[in-house]
Scaffold this motif. Structure first.
Motif, PDB file in Angstrom:
ATOM      1  N   GLN A   1       0.843  -1.192   0.000  1.00  0.00           N
ATOM      2  CA  GLN A   1       0.000   0.000   0.000  1.00  0.00           C
ATOM      3  C   GLN A   1       0.888   1.256   0.000  1.00  0.00           C
ATOM      4  OE1 GLN A   1      -2.717  -0.699   3.322  1.00  0.00           O
ATOM      5  NE2 GLN A   1      -4.047  -1.964   2.050  1.00  0.00           N
TER       6      GLN A   1
ATOM      7  N   GLU B   1      -5.730   3.765   2.800  1.00  0.00           N
ATOM      8  CA  GLU B   1      -6.428   2.597   2.261  1.00  0.00           C
ATOM      9  C   GLU B   1      -7.575   2.134   3.164  1.00  0.00           C
ATOM     10  OE1 GLU B   1      -2.457   2.829   0.389  1.00  0.00           O
ATOM     11  OE2 GLU B   1      -3.174   2.889   2.460  1.00  0.00           O
ATOM     12  N   LEU B   2      -7.461   2.372   4.466  1.00  0.00           N
ATOM     13  CA  LEU B   2      -8.507   1.969   5.407  1.00  0.00           C
ATOM     14  C   LEU B   2      -9.250   3.176   5.966  1.00  0.00           C
ATOM     15  CD1 LEU B   2      -6.898  -0.984   7.398  1.00  0.00           C
ATOM     16  CD2 LEU B   2      -8.118  -0.996   5.219  1.00  0.00           C
ATOM     17  N   SER B   3      -9.021   4.333   5.399  1.00  0.00           N
ATOM     18  CA  SER B   3      -9.707   5.559   5.801  1.00  0.00           C
ATOM     19  C   SER B   3      -9.495   5.881   7.283  1.00  0.00           C
ATOM     20  CB  SER B   3     -11.215   5.458   5.502  1.00  0.00           C
ATOM     21  OG  SER B   3     -11.827   6.728   5.558  1.00  0.00           O
TER      22      SER B   3
ATOM     23  N   TRP C   1     -12.361  -6.701   4.712  1.00  0.00           N
ATOM     24  CA  TRP C   1     -11.995  -5.340   4.316  1.00  0.00           C
ATOM     25  C   TRP C   1     -12.616  -4.914   2.992  1.00  0.00           C
ATOM     26  CZ3 TRP C   1     -10.841  -2.171   7.798  1.00  0.00           C
ATOM     27  CH2 TRP C   1     -10.067  -2.523   8.901  1.00  0.00           C
TER      28      TRP C   1
ATOM     29  N   ASN D   1     -17.780   2.224   2.801  1.00  0.00           N
ATOM     30  CA  ASN D   1     -17.031   3.415   3.225  1.00  0.00           C
ATOM     31  C   ASN D   1     -16.597   3.324   4.686  1.00  0.00           C
ATOM     32  OD1 ASN D   1     -15.823   5.877   2.636  1.00  0.00           O
ATOM     33  ND2 ASN D   1     -17.571   7.061   3.353  1.00  0.00           N
ATOM     34  N   PHE D   2     -16.315   2.091   5.136  1.00  0.00           N
ATOM     35  CA  PHE D   2     -15.768   1.816   6.467  1.00  0.00           C
ATOM     36  C   PHE D   2     -16.684   2.291   7.599  1.00  0.00           C
ATOM     37  CE2 PHE D   2     -12.234   2.282   3.485  1.00  0.00           C
ATOM     38  CZ  PHE D   2     -11.585   1.080   3.666  1.00  0.00           C
TER      39      PHE D   2
ATOM     40  N   GLU E   1     -15.976  -3.805   3.962  1.00  0.00           N
ATOM     41  CA  GLU E   1     -15.888  -2.547   4.710  1.00  0.00           C
ATOM     42  C   GLU E   1     -15.620  -1.376   3.771  1.00  0.00           C
ATOM     43  OE1 GLU E   1     -16.484  -2.090   7.874  1.00  0.00           O
ATOM     44  OE2 GLU E   1     -16.835  -4.220   8.257  1.00  0.00           O
ATOM     45  N   ARG E   2     -14.760  -1.613   2.799  1.00  0.00           N
ATOM     46  CA  ARG E   2     -14.445  -0.542   1.842  1.00  0.00           C
ATOM     47  C   ARG E   2     -15.679  -0.175   1.043  1.00  0.00           C
ATOM     48  NH1 ARG E   2     -10.395  -2.834  -0.193  1.00  0.00           N
ATOM     49  NH2 ARG E   2      -8.825  -1.846   1.113  1.00  0.00           N
TER      50      ARG E   2
END
Length: 475
Positions: free
Chosen positions: A132, A207-209, A271, A278-279, A274-275
């Motif tokens: 990432q 990447e995971l906000s 994930w 939008n987490f 989740e993405r």
């Protein structure tokens, strides 16, 4: 003074006005966050926000930023947290020999990039692509250190590893006069020589906000207020990716079943799902509703550690093998509850049962861990840790750092101006916009063999209380 005040107001207004073009979602950045981001390090210094031209990257790094920093004679100074003492330990392998260019070069094949600082400017030579944007935000953090303390970071050259696994193993350097290569990394372990450095998430995990550390910690602390501690769900909570380690797969067996309730509530995170949402279901500030939280290592250490400890819940450490830069001075039963990997489910059940029977003590352990994070992991201390580590490392160098062929000068503008979306937003949010008003904290002395032995013995004695089920509730 009036001129500087007018200048500061002008650039602040320009920053806010240009936020739309920088693609920052200002609806998610509160006025408190903006003030913290801009003023936390600098109450009097003039402001120097990101200097982009028409939103595009400058072809060369601009020269508008101060290159020297002088502190007032009466500027107050503070002592560094206790965990800074581990800097001495991490650099001890090179204490007697110093660091030669050959030693540095031998770390090239196990590193993602080389960092060179010459005359206060940073140059990067990349060797491999990291996972990432770990390397990007690590480098960004180093650039912010140079902005916080301009002219105070000496010339140096170092190799940096951005992966999970440690790479410099003690067993490979048993031969006399065979010195290990100094490689900087996010974690270490007893059997490695990796030099521990703050991880990339302090400046954001796009990447995971997950926003930069200051904002994320603020949000978690606000989330702690949603449910009173004694009204929280009386079980141990863990949520994450169970596939990356044996420990996490074993932890999944501690979930409640028709036959057993181990007092654990284990959730597998997907994930990709989740993405897509939008987490919204994985916000860290919404995960502090349980009395107990579990920290389980992933491939090695996990960046989730600081977020978990900050929840006020009594954190259970499942016998970590790896450490990051700030946790080595934490103590069992004061900051966390130790869980042995053997009979893990029984250990978790006992911890929860004990905590529910001793609510005040369990809450005190949870608060102790969170207070440790709040007091010792301010961003100023994160930068000061980097400052002292790099300064002491540079003093060990027995060669003059030079800019290698192929290395590229980098600065905040060259990194951020051409970006879009969360990466740019997080960089702007975590940017140091002026030099520090105060000097770095004062380093504590190194451990003596006796004091280090005493500390490690104290930690072992506290762990023994849990193993023998004889807990001193008055400590």
């Amino acid at each position: 003074m009036t001129r500087w005040t007018l200048f500061s107001v002008t650039v602040l207004a320009a920053f806010v006005a240009s936020s739309f073009f920088l693609e920052i979602d200002l609806s998610r950045i509160t006025s408190t966050t903006i003030l913290k981001t801009i003023i936390v390090f600098n109450n009097q210094q003039p402001q120097f926000p990101l200097n982009c031209t028409n939103g595009k990257s400058a072809s060369t790094c601009p020269s508008y930023y101060p290159t020297k920093l002088e502190f007032d004679d009466d500027s107050s100074n503070t002592s560094c947290p206790e965990y800074f003492r581990w800097i001495h330990e991490d650099l001890k392998p090179w204490e007697s020999t110093g660091i030669t260019r050959d030693m540095v070069e031998r770390g090239k094949h196990i590193s993602h990039f080389r960092l060179v600082i010459v005359n206060g400017k940073a140059y990067i030579e990349k060797f491999a692509k990291s996972y990432q944007t770990r390397d990007v935000f690590t480098i960004w953090g180093i650039l912010q250190l140079l902005r916080l303390y301009p002219g105070k970071i000496p010339d140096l050259e170092l190799m940096f590893q951005c992966g999970d696994r440690t790479v410099v193993f003690k067993k490979d350097f048993q031969v006399p006069k065979m010195s290990p290569p100094p490689v900087f990394h996010y974690c270490g372990e007893e059997n490695s020589y990796d030099i521990v450095f703050p991880d990339w998430t302090f400046w954001g995990w796009a990447e995971l906000s997950i926003r930069p550390w200051e904002t994320t910690l603020h949000n978690i602390l606000e989330g702690n207020k949603l449910v009173k501690w004694k009204d929280r769900i009386p079980y141990a909570f863990w949520k994450g990716n169970p596939t990356v380690s044996i420990i996490r797969r074993e932890l999944g067996k501690c979930n409640t079943t028709e036959k057993h309730d181990w007092n654990a509530r284990i959730y597998d995170i997907q994930w990709l799902r989740e993405r897509a949402s939008n987490f919204e279901n994985s916000k860290l500030e919404n995960q502090c509703t349980f009395r107990y939280k579990i920290y389980a290592e992933g491939i090695t250490w996990s960046v989730s550690e600081k977020y978990i400890i900050a929840c006020d819940s009594m954190t259970m450490f499942i016998e970590p093998r790896y450490y990051d830069f700030f946790t080595r001075s934490m103590l069992p039963l004061q900051h966390y509850w130790p869980i042995n990997t053997k009979n893990m489910c029984e250990e978790i059940k006992y911890a929860v049962d004990w905590g529910n029977a001793h609510l005040d003590n369990a809450q005190a352990i949870g608060n102790g861990g969170t207070n440790y994070i709040v007091e010792n992991l301010k961003m100023k201390f994160v930068y000061d840790y980097m400052f002292h580590l790099l300064n002491r490392y540079s003093k060990l160098l027995k060669f003059k750092p030079t800019i290698p062929i192929g290395a590229v000068e980098i600065c905040s503008e060259s990194m951020a101006c051409s970006l879009r979306g969360l990466r740019k937003s997080f960089m702007v949010e975590s940017m140091v916009t002026s030099p520090s008003d105060t000097p770095p904290c004062t380093m504590p002395p190194p451990y003596t063999p006796e004091t280090l032995k005493e500390f490690l013995q104290e930690k072992e004695n506290l762990i023994k209380q849990v193993k023998t089920r004889v807990i001193n509730t008055k400590q």
